[in-house]
Structures are given as C-alpha cells and as structure tokens.
Design an enzyme around this catalytic site. Structure first.
Site, PDB file in Angstrom:
ATOM      1  N   ALA A 128     103.702  39.199  55.738  1.00 55.62           N
ATOM      2  CA  ALA A 128     101.932  39.762  55.677  1.00 55.62           C
ATOM      3  C   ALA A 128     101.685  40.679  55.631  1.00 55.62           C
ATOM      4  CB  ALA A 128     101.469  39.860  57.534  1.00 55.62           C
ATOM      5  N   PHE A 129     101.135  41.778  55.606  1.00 52.43           N
ATOM      6  CA  PHE A 129     100.992  42.927  54.680  1.00 52.43           C
ATOM      7  C   PHE A 129     100.885  43.988  55.617  1.00 52.43           C
ATOM      8  CE2 PHE A 129      96.795  46.231  55.882  1.00 52.43           C
ATOM      9  CZ  PHE A 129      96.401  45.190  56.623  1.00 52.43           C
ATOM     10  N   LYS A 130     100.709  43.952  56.649  1.00 53.19           N
ATOM     11  CA  LYS A 130     101.247  44.905  58.050  1.00 53.19           C
ATOM     12  C   LYS A 130     102.938  45.724  57.921  1.00 53.19           C
ATOM     13  CE  LYS A 130      97.880  44.183  60.553  1.00 53.19           C
ATOM     14  NZ  LYS A 130      97.589  42.681  60.438  1.00 53.19           N
ATOM     15  N   ASP A 131     103.307  44.641  57.393  1.00 48.45           N
ATOM     16  CA  ASP A 131     105.248  45.315  56.532  1.00 48.45           C
ATOM     17  C   ASP A 131     105.108  46.307  55.962  1.00 48.45           C
ATOM     18  OD1 ASP A 131     106.379  43.337  58.389  1.00 48.45           O
ATOM     19  OD2 ASP A 131     106.467  42.119  56.967  1.00 48.45           O
ATOM     20  N   MET A 134     104.273  49.137  58.209  1.00 50.20           N
ATOM     21  CA  MET A 134     105.253  49.428  59.378  1.00 50.20           C
ATOM     22  C   MET A 134     106.784  49.925  58.954  1.00 50.20           C
ATOM     23  SD  MET A 134     103.822  48.963  62.595  1.00 50.20           S
ATOM     24  CE  MET A 134     102.915  47.389  63.494  1.00 50.20           C
TER      25      MET A 134
END
Ligand SMILES: *Cc1c(COP(=O)(O)O)cnc(C)c1O
Length: 492
Positions: A128-131, A134
């Site tokens: 997911a794009f949160k990587d 993060m």
C-alpha cells in the site's frame, strides 16, 4: 526552514516556530494545531528540468533538503538513498519498470489529448502507498534517536494498513519499539498474517478482545496519562506526522516529471482520499510551483471531503454515520489533515483556523459557503487551489474493477477503483490525469472475487503468508494491564 502551528496566534507565530527535527517525533502542536512550514519553498523551471533525469532517491533528496534544512545534506542524502531502493520497493512487482519506484502506466489516450494514467505506489513491503512515506520515517527516526542517544516506543491502533506499514518500517530499528493494537480476529487473514508473522524482537503485536474502537480508546487512555507517556517515551506515527506528508510530496513531482517532457504540459491528479494526508502532499507540491492543474479528491460513501469541495460545508460524521465499506482505508468520520489546507485557504490566519476547528469540536463542523449565517466565504477560493472532488459507492467499485479488467487487462484494488471512477468524470481535453494507486488488489481479495469471479493475483513472496508462524499476544481491553505490559517490555 521554520515550522508553525496552524492555530498559532499571529503574535506568537514567530516565537514558537520550530525546526524539522523538532517536530519529527511529535504529533499535534501543543495548541492542538498541525505543523506547516512558515512558507512553501519554491521550485524553478530550471530545477524541474534538471530533476527530470534523477532517480527517485535523488529526487527525494532534492525535495526533502528544502524542508529538512537542519539535517546535514550528506546525512539526508544517505537516508534517502537507503530508503528508496529496488530491494524495498520492487518486491511486489519485479522488472525494469518497477525499478523506477513509482512507475506510470498509460491506460487510455483519447483523441482530444486527454490521457488516463495510473501511478503505482504500492510495490513496497505492505503493498500500500503508506510504505512510500513510512519507510523514510523509520530511517529518519532511527537517525534522529541515535544522535540524541534516545528511545521511542510507538504505540498505536490499527484496523489494517497503517499498523502494518509502521511495523515494516520500524522492524529492527535501533532505539525503537512498536506496540500495535488490533481487534482480535477482526482483520482479514492476509492483513493479520502480514503483521503477526514479523518475528523482530522490537515489534509487539497485541490482539485486543474487542473492536477497533476499543483499541483506539485504549491508545487515548494511555496517551492521556502524561506521566506514564513521558516515562515510557511513548510516541505515535499517525497520518498528521509532517515528515510523512513531505515524503509524499516527492511522488507528485516524480509523476508529473515522468508524464511530461516540458513544464508547460498540464497534469491533474486524482487521489483516493480519507484523512487528506495523501492529497495534502499534492496541494503542497502545487504550492511549491509544480504545474499541477487539478487535484481531485475521490471519496467512498464516507464523503466528508466530497461534501466540502462541492458545497463549502465541512461536517464531520458520528460513529453511527461512518460506514464500513469495501474500501476500508478511506472509512473516516473526519479528515485529520484537512486543517492544513484550511489554514492556507483562510490566508494562513491561525486565529481563524483555531476558531473554525474549535467549532468542529463544539458544533460538528463549519460552513465557508458564504451563505447568510455561514462562517466565511472562502469556498469561492477553492477553485484557485485546483481542488475538485467526487464520490464512489460499492457498486461503482465493482463496476470499475470489471471495466478496468476488461479494458486494460489489469486488476486494481478497491481504493484505486474509487480513484479511477472519479478520475473518469474529471478528464479534460489536452490534460493528463494521473490516478494514484494506493494499494494492490491482493489485499482486498473478497471484493475482487465478487467483481471478477476470480482471486486477485498474489505478488511473489506472499503466496503462503497465512501459513507462516505468528507472534502476538491476546489481551482484554483493560488499560492497566496494557500499561503493565508496555512497562514490562520497555524495562523503563
Ligand atoms: C490510507 C489509505 C488511503 C487514504 O489516504 P489518506 O492519506 O488518509 O487520504 C487510501 N487508500 C489506501 C489503500 C490507504 O491505505
């Protein structure tokens, strides 16, 4: 570069300003506002031309150095080089194109010059794009903590994406532990396996006997115990973290530069939105001078943002009015980063911003439509900032997943489907519309199966994830027991 709170009184703004490293580990400003730079750094056409050729890591360095002016340049370059590698971001999709970190794929070219393009942001460890942000945060935290010989214990609650992105970013990092609460047996088997299969000694998965709200209440209760919080060095990594927002600015630049050959070409972005963190980064890129035409916020049935961008009324929802949808990472009752945009919209007036968001607490929202009795008329300026919006329902997601599969031969996830549905409604002649892909379909297989009648493809390395050994503890929703567990494991 100095940072101020969106709620700072004009008289206090200068004296209370902070540097990037000061706000890196914190959340809200002490006055309850969010941090923003005192002014947005500007990017020239000559710089954009130079940046076209850069690798993702070098581009990230060029953008971050404008914001993190208190980190020595050599250190920052080492941090971005260590973060944005093929090894971290090409796990899910291998190959020449994937090594670009956020490759573009043209889905459609129309005769009027409009193009529909997908920008892949979900090839990192948790799909997911949160990587994208993060992973950088993990390295920035480790770097900053080591400098001060300090420790940080991240304590949070998750119903899926954020918790796993945080754990994969912080695993094995010196000076950091992660205590992550999730509702026992309520996450999908895939999501549970992703988190619980981590064996790193600094990762603590806590399955709480209750629902997600119980987990969140425990985080609040522990965080409100200020002496405990200080002694145990408790921190968070939620979506209002400024470094996460800045890291996301980078892929708007990459997307624009990859989709164009000169700076007079127009590009718009459609962004599947929940807490307004992702699209807030697009707003900042545009304020820095990136030639973005429109920024289109796509919501699901939880349409707080779509309502504002259509009417000028911001109305947060109660729990009972917040729907559980098939794009669950966008199921929000209020958009926690929205205050950053409102601060710019009202002319960077901290007193106004504070009054408006106090009204959110007391009256559940505010109205900038300019109608009699409203709180202001700044809604008329929204178009100047390029913002538009649209909404997508469960049926729209099913239809869009089917259409995209039929027309282009790819399987998209449910959140990206919300984006494509709304993007198609906002295409303009001569303009490239980039849709940000926010997750891979494998994470939301149930809906894919409903839409297509076949399973989403599992990326390599995830085939048997449910069969891996799992490390977690089950605990009741009991604040005192939770505190005892944390203290026992930090030794503080
Ligand atoms: C977090 C998330 C979103 C929403 O992003 P915001 O920054 O909260 O607007 C959309 N899609 C997926 C898959 C997510 O994980």
């Amino acid at each position: 570069m100095q940072y101020v709170s969106t709620r700072a009184a004009a008289s206090a703004a200068a004296s209370s300003s902070q540097q990037f490293s000061d706000i890196l580990l914190g959340g809200l400003a002490p006055d309850g506002g969010l941090y923003l730079p005192t002014e947005y750094p500007q990017v020239t056409g000559a710089e954009l031309d130079k940046w076209r050729q850069l690798s993702y890591a070098d581009l990230a360095y060029e953008i971050l150095r404008k914001f993190a002016t208190d980190i020595p340049e050599a250190d920052l370059r080492a941090l971005t080089a260590k973060t944005y590698t093929k090894e971290v971001y090409c796990n899910a999709r291998k190959g020449e194109k994937a090594s670009q970190i956020t490759p573009l794929r043209v889905l459609e070219e129309r005769e009027d010059g409009a193009r529909l393009v997908l920008q892949a942001l979900s090839n990192g460890p948790t799909l997911a794009f949160k990587d994208m942000a993060m992973q950088l945060l993990g390295n920035l935290f480790e770097y900053t903590l080591a400098k001060h010989d300090a420790q940080l214990n991240i304590f949070g609650a998750t119903s899926g994406d954020t918790g796993s992105a945080a754990e994969y970013a912080m695993r094995g990092k010196k000076g950091i532990r992660v205590f992550m609460l999730s509702p026992h047996k309520k996450m999908s088997a895939f999501q549970t396996a992703q988190m619980f299969s981590l064996q790193d000694p600094n990762i603590f998965n806590i399955a709480v006997e209750g629902v997600f709200d119980d987990c969140q209440d425990m985080v609040k209760a522990v965080s409100n115990d200020l002496p405990f919080k200080a002694k145990q060095k408790i921190g968070t990594v939620n979506s209002i973290n400024w470094a996460r927002v800045v890291a996301q600015v980078v892929y708007y630049f990459r997307g624009y530069l990859s989709a164009t050959t000169s700076n007079d070409q127009k590009v718009s972005f459609t962004v599947p939105s929940g807490n307004f963190g992702n699209i807030c980064a697009g707003h900042i890129a545009r304020m820095m001078g990136l030639p973005i035409d429109k920024l289109v916020a796509a919501t699901n049935e939880n349409d707080v943002l779509d309502e504002f961008f259509r009417t000028g009324v911001y109305r947060v929802r109660k729990s009972a009015e917040t729907y559980h949808t098939s794009s669950p990472s966008m199921d929000i009752s209020k958009a926690s980063n929205f205050e950053r945009f409102v601060y710019d919209l009202v002319g960077r007036d901290g007193d106004r911003t504070r009054a408006l968001f106090q009204k959110v607490e007391t009256h559940g929202g505010f109205d900038l439509s300019g109608k009699p009795g409203s709180d202001g008329d700044e809604f008329k300026l929204v178009a100047k900032y390029g913002f538009k919006s649209g909404k997508s329902t469960h049926q729209d997601r099913l239809n869009t997943i089917r259409d995209v599969s039929d027309d282009y031969g790819i399987t998209i996830d449910t959140h990206t489907a919300d984006g494509i549905k709304v993007a198609r409604e906002n295409m303009e002649a001569g303009v490239t519309m980039i849709v940000l892909e926010t997750a891979l379909a494998a994470k939301f297989n149930e809906t894919i199966l409903d839409a297509l009648g076949v399973d989403a493809e599992r990326p390599a390395g995830f085939e048997n994830i449910e069969a891996l050994p799992q490390k977690f503890v089950v605990m009741p929703a009991d604040v005192e027991k939770m505190k005892a567990y944390i203290a026992a494991n930090t030794g503080l």
